[in-house]
Design an enzyme around this catalytic site. Structure first.
Site, mmCIF file in Angstrom:
data_model
loop_
_atom_site.group_PDB
_atom_site.id
_atom_site.type_symbol
_atom_site.label_atom_id
_atom_site.label_comp_id
_atom_site.label_asym_id
_atom_site.label_seq_id
_atom_site.Cartn_x
_atom_site.Cartn_y
_atom_site.Cartn_z
ATOM 1 N N HIS A 19 0.827 -1.212 0.000
ATOM 2 C CA HIS A 19 0.000 0.000 0.000
ATOM 3 C C HIS A 19 0.861 1.263 0.000
ATOM 4 C CE1 HIS A 19 -4.128 1.131 0.037
ATOM 5 N NE2 HIS A 19 -4.276 1.431 1.307
ATOM 6 N N ASN A 66 -6.611 6.960 4.166
ATOM 7 C CA ASN A 66 -8.027 7.336 4.068
ATOM 8 C C ASN A 66 -8.264 8.834 4.025
ATOM 9 O OD1 ASN A 66 -8.329 4.603 4.282
ATOM 10 N ND2 ASN A 66 -9.408 4.644 6.238
ATOM 11 N N ASP A 91 -0.791 2.283 -5.349
ATOM 12 C CA ASP A 91 -0.828 0.840 -5.567
ATOM 13 C C ASP A 91 -2.111 0.477 -6.317
ATOM 14 O OD1 ASP A 91 -1.981 1.689 -2.944
ATOM 15 O OD2 ASP A 91 -2.621 -0.401 -2.835
ATOM 16 N N ASN A 112 -9.070 3.667 -1.005
ATOM 17 C CA ASN A 112 -9.444 4.755 -0.097
ATOM 18 C C ASN A 112 -8.646 6.035 -0.325
ATOM 19 O OD1 ASN A 112 -11.472 3.287 1.156
ATOM 20 N ND2 ASN A 112 -10.066 2.405 2.651
#
Length: 189
Positions: A19, A66, A91, A112
């Site tokens: 991520h 987020n 990613d 997100n």
């Protein structure tokens, strides 16, 4: 000026997560082009420099994935940039590992960081999609995304990041097709 944002989560425990490959790409670009030292700004860390003749502000949001859009939106407004001046490195589950694709606009595919960015600045920003591959079943996605790269993947990861940084001048001048082609060719060698 262009704003290039690498997405990731802050903290050493996340450093090698799939991520965080957006953070890794931002760092690779900054090192390759001798950007300024990192400094705190816009709820994250910024470095300034040039890729070719283009002035680039590199941002790594420190807000966790987020809330990435908050940092990107603040930097964009501060420098009076348009959404078209923003490139986000992130990613991408829907690409094979270490493949690189670029697109402008489109959906967020449940990412997100992209969802937050879209909420804060609108949709038609450019995305550099860095493939992490899909683990095969949706129940395994979270562990895959938030898992570290395997030791066996490090050479391919370094090759992809090196190719993205080396060919970033094509992104800077807006030649996304040439960037993708040259990045792929460089990864084959």
């Amino acid at each position: 000026m262009q704003l290039w944002a690498g997405l990731g989560n802050p903290g050493a425990q996340y450093a090698m997560h799939r991520h965080n490959v957006g953070f890794m790409a931002a760092d690779a670009i900054a090192e390759t082009y001798n950007f300024s030292p990192e400094k705190k700004a816009f709820h994250g860390w910024v470095r300034e420099g040039r890729v070719g003749s283009e002035k680039i502000l590199l941002l790594k949001p420190g807000t966790f994935m987020n809330e990435s859009g908050r940092a990107i939106g603040d930097a964009m407004r501060f420098y009076k940039l348009d959404v078209g001046d923003v490139t986000v490195f992130h990613d991408e589950l829907d690409l094979l590992p270490f493949k690189v694709k670029v697109k402008t606009g489109g959906g967020t595919a449940g990412h997100n960081g992209l969802r937050s960015t879209e909420a804060h600045i609108g949709n038609p920003f450019r995305r550099v999609r860095l493939g992490i591959g899909h683990p095969g079943h949706k129940d395994r996605v979270t562990g895959h995304v938030l898992g570290n790269y395997a030791k066996s993947e490090i050479d391919d990861l370094a090759g992809m990041l090196g190719a993205v940084a080396a060919e970033a001048s094509w992104l800077a001048v807006g030649d996304d097709a040439r960037f993708m082609n040259e990045t792929a060719l460089r990864q084959q060698n």
